[in-house]
Design a protein around this motif. Structure first.
Motif, mmCIF file in Angstrom:
data_model
loop_
_atom_site.group_PDB
_atom_site.id
_atom_site.type_symbol
_atom_site.label_atom_id
_atom_site.label_comp_id
_atom_site.label_asym_id
_atom_site.label_seq_id
_atom_site.Cartn_x
_atom_site.Cartn_y
_atom_site.Cartn_z
ATOM 1 N N ILE A 137 80.422 -47.791 60.270
ATOM 2 C CA ILE A 137 79.317 -47.496 61.176
ATOM 3 C C ILE A 137 79.443 -46.046 61.615
ATOM 4 C CG2 ILE A 137 78.298 -47.960 63.434
ATOM 5 C CD1 ILE A 137 79.200 -50.815 63.164
ATOM 6 N N GLU A 146 73.199 -43.922 62.751
ATOM 7 C CA GLU A 146 72.417 -45.035 63.285
ATOM 8 C C GLU A 146 71.396 -44.524 64.300
ATOM 9 O OE1 GLU A 146 72.492 -48.073 62.286
ATOM 10 O OE2 GLU A 146 74.325 -48.124 61.095
ATOM 11 N N GLU A 198 68.528 -42.725 62.526
ATOM 12 C CA GLU A 198 67.596 -43.667 61.896
ATOM 13 C C GLU A 198 66.680 -44.313 62.925
ATOM 14 O OE1 GLU A 198 70.083 -46.328 59.737
ATOM 15 O OE2 GLU A 198 70.484 -44.904 58.111
ATOM 16 N N ARG A 199 67.225 -44.605 64.117
ATOM 17 C CA ARG A 199 66.380 -45.183 65.176
ATOM 18 C C ARG A 199 65.328 -44.176 65.638
ATOM 19 N NH1 ARG A 199 67.324 -49.173 69.065
ATOM 20 N NH2 ARG A 199 68.530 -50.193 67.433
ATOM 21 N N THR A 212 74.717 -48.499 68.232
ATOM 22 C CA THR A 212 75.925 -48.820 67.468
ATOM 23 C C THR A 212 76.242 -50.311 67.537
ATOM 24 O OG1 THR A 212 76.811 -46.614 67.943
ATOM 25 C CG2 THR A 212 78.367 -48.271 67.149
ATOM 26 N N SER A 257 73.844 -52.390 65.462
ATOM 27 C CA SER A 257 74.131 -52.303 64.033
ATOM 28 C C SER A 257 75.327 -53.179 63.654
ATOM 29 C CB SER A 257 74.400 -50.847 63.642
ATOM 30 O OG SER A 257 74.791 -50.748 62.292
#
Length: 452
Positions: free
Chosen positions: A122, A127, A130-131, A357, A360
């Motif tokens: 991760i 992350e 991407e959000r 995080t 995910s």
């Protein structure tokens, strides 16, 4: 499931709370005595004080009985080495999961499939990027989350806001609103309740609403919104940070031309200018008031603050809205409690790296079927997109014939042909359908038993 979490910081504790609620056995391993004590006070768990790279401490923490090891310390090296030791010395451990930030380990533009026996990596910055990209592509709404590839949005409305009035029942709100929507949950006095039609709105309630209709959003939130969303053409990003790098890599070169990047550090500014020649890089300090006027920043459609300073991100994003920038996004890295504070200052989206995080990681641990997951109210409410598997026990049955004990709300369905609907009692479960589900965090074990 037996889980060993290496690192008892914010992320580790949030993950531990999720897993403990599912009746998993959770043990923490952290060098800090105070963090170990705090973890034990917040999570139904045990904690061992020591290093995740110490073989003796790993044994003391029960790694030999663990199914999953999650390394989420603030050190990439500790996370990598700890998972490497576990993968080598304890083959019984099925999952070794590591949080890794440095591009030196994972590459500039994305994650490698596997290193040193780590089964899942991760990267919090990737992350988060991407959000942000999903938010840019699928719509910017206050307190709103979007499920990529669908028309479904989740938004929160406070009692007294828009079309929500105290004393009114959930059923009466549904009756007077022509558009399709579901009130998935109500946040009341720091607790989540799953409402029925008879549930009445009380002072201070915050409603979680899921819909695929812009009209429902406008009517219930009282917030004007375009019926057809258009991506912003003029974007200002503050901070040449790692998350900015991932975000720019994810945007096509032709679309980067609409981006201006502000960075006060000259070497960082020069590096980004060389990496992304399509963008305009401004080597300046955002606290210099003249830059707002000199660069006509108020004409921008979107301001994204991605520095490593939470307070600066929130203040500048709030100020951007004040001077006329249409929408703003503020990164929250250190203190998730700042998210609501940011919203109160007019920031449209407060992106918590901790929340992203944890979402995910939990999505990965849920296994097959979960294609997206979001959490609200500090993790107290979980919202999933679940793809119905062939093993799903209710295929061919109608929704009205299934008793979910008022624990799970099925708020939306997307079919294989791309069509979407808010299900009623006549909806029939079919393999391949994507369900939008919401559930209290405390009932997440029931969800796992029922769907996964």
């Amino acid at each position: 499931m037996n889980v060993l979490i290496i690192g008892a910081g914010r992320r580790g504790v949030r993950i531990g709370r999720h897993l403990a609620a599912e009746k998993s056995s959770v043990i923490f391993l952290d060098r800090s005595i105070s963090k170990c004590r705090e973890a034990e006070s917040k999570v139904d768990c045990l904690a061992v004080c020591g290093s995740g790279t110490d073989l003796a401490k790993l044994r003391e923490a029960g790694v030999e009985k663990a199914d999953t090891v999650i390394a989420v310390t603030d050190s990439d090296e500790v996370n990598i080495v700890a998972c490497g030791i576990v993968a080598t010395e304890f083959p019984n451990v099925v999952n070794t999961i590591a949080a890794i930030r440095s591009s030196g380990y994972i590459g500039e533009a994305g994650l490698p499939p596997r290193i040193l026996g780590i089964t899942h990596i991760i990267n919090p910055d990737q992350e988060g990027a991407e959000r942000i990209l999903d938010t840019i592509r699928y719509g910017l709404y206050r307190d709103t989350l979007i499920f990529p590839g669908t028309d479904f949005m989740i938004f929160t409305v406070s009692e007294g806001q828009g079309g929500i009035r105290r004393g009114e029942s959930v059923a009466s709100i549904r009756k007077r609103t022509a558009e399709n929507f579901v009130i998935a949950a109500i946040y009341r006095r720091a607790k989540i309740i799953i409402p029925t039609g008879d549930t009445e709105i009380r002072p201070g309630d915050i409603l979680v609403i899921i819909t695929d209709s812009d009209k429902a959003y406008i009517e219930l939130s009282g917030t004007p919104s375009r019926e057809i969303y258009r991506e912003p053409d003029d974007i200002v990003i503050l901070g040449a940070t790692r998350i900015t790098r991932f975000l720019l890599y994810a945007i096509a070169p032709k679309d980067r031309k609409k981006i201006r990047l502000i960075e006060k550090n000259e070497s960082d500014a020069n590096e980004f200018a060389a990496l992304f020649p399509e963008i305009t890089v401004l080597n300046a300090s955002i606290t210099d008031e003249s830059i707002w006027d000199d660069e006509s920043l108020s004409s921008a459609e979107l301001f994204i603050s991605l520095t490593d300073n939470d307070e600066l991100n929130i203040v500048t994003s709030g100020y951007a809205k004040k001077i006329g920038i249409k929408k703003s996004i503020a990164l929250v890295k250190s203190n998730t409690n700042y998210s609501q504070f940011a919203i109160s200052l007019g920031v449209d989206v407060a992106l918590s790296i901790t929340d992203v995080t944890v979402d995910s990681l939990i999505r990965y641990l849920r296994g097959d079927g979960i294609s997206a997951m979001h959490t609200l109210f500090g993790g107290e409410l979980e919202v999933y997109e679940y793809v119905i598997q062939n093993s799903f026990p209710f295929i061919g049955k109608k929704l009205k014939d299934i008793r979910f004990k008022s624990r799970v709300v099925i708020a939306g369905v997307r079919k294989d042909d791309g069509s979407a609907l808010i299900p009623d009692g006549e909806y029939v479960f079919m393999a391949g359908d994507r369900l939008i589900l919401s559930i209290r965090h405390d009932d997440s074990g029931y969800l796992k038993e029922l769907f996964l």
